[in-house]
Design an enzyme around this catalytic site. Sequence first.
Site, PDB file in Angstrom:
ATOM      1  CE1 TYR A 122      -4.088   1.903   0.275  1.00 19.42           C
ATOM      2  CE2 TYR A 122      -2.813   3.253   1.795  1.00 19.42           C
ATOM      3  CZ  TYR A 122      -3.926   3.076   1.009  1.00 19.42           C
ATOM      4  OH  TYR A 122      -4.887   4.061   0.936  1.00 19.42           O
ATOM      5  CE  LYS A 157      -3.704   4.112  -2.541  1.00 21.48           C
ATOM      6  NZ  LYS A 157      -4.719   4.587  -3.495  1.00 21.48           N
TER       7      LYS A 157
END
Length: 186
Positions: A151, A155
């Site tokens: 993640y 991101k």
Amino acid sequence: MTSTLNGKRAVVTGSAGGIGAALAAELIDRGASVVLADISPAVSDTAAALGASASAWTGDVASVNGIGALIDFADDRLGGIDLYFANAGIIGPAMLGETDAAWDAIIDVNIRAHIRAAQALVPRWQEAGSGYFVATASAAGLLTQIGSAAYSVTKHASVGFAEWLAMTYRDDGIRASVICPMGVAR
């Protein structure tokens, strides 16, 4: 007060609920026509609740074929795309992840979907002299996400890609922004 979005044509991915649905509602409130896109069939209900300025498309915005089908749908429904909100995202595997497949899935949704959409849209926006690409990253794209390398990495990549788009194509009339929210209620 007249909105600068009157008559604009927008696509919002990941818009069956959450941030995407809120973005679509705000765009419509400001005068835009919007295609709401999501892998969940619930996107049809979300679009119906937003009224005549909303259309729903169900499919995979992470795949090349899915992006192509979404753009074709938006062209048919809206007559083009002025604004593209790359909002779809997934959490992905915890910690380091245990398989390449888990990493591939989050990379496809959280960053390749942005790249693939830009590859399809930037040339047409260059020809038109305008276009706007908005990526939904996360505060984890500026800091980090404890407990999920995938993640955090994707991101961060989303933030970097939006910054690159903004710098590279600004003289062509193309704008790019990135939003980095913290945790939100669904």
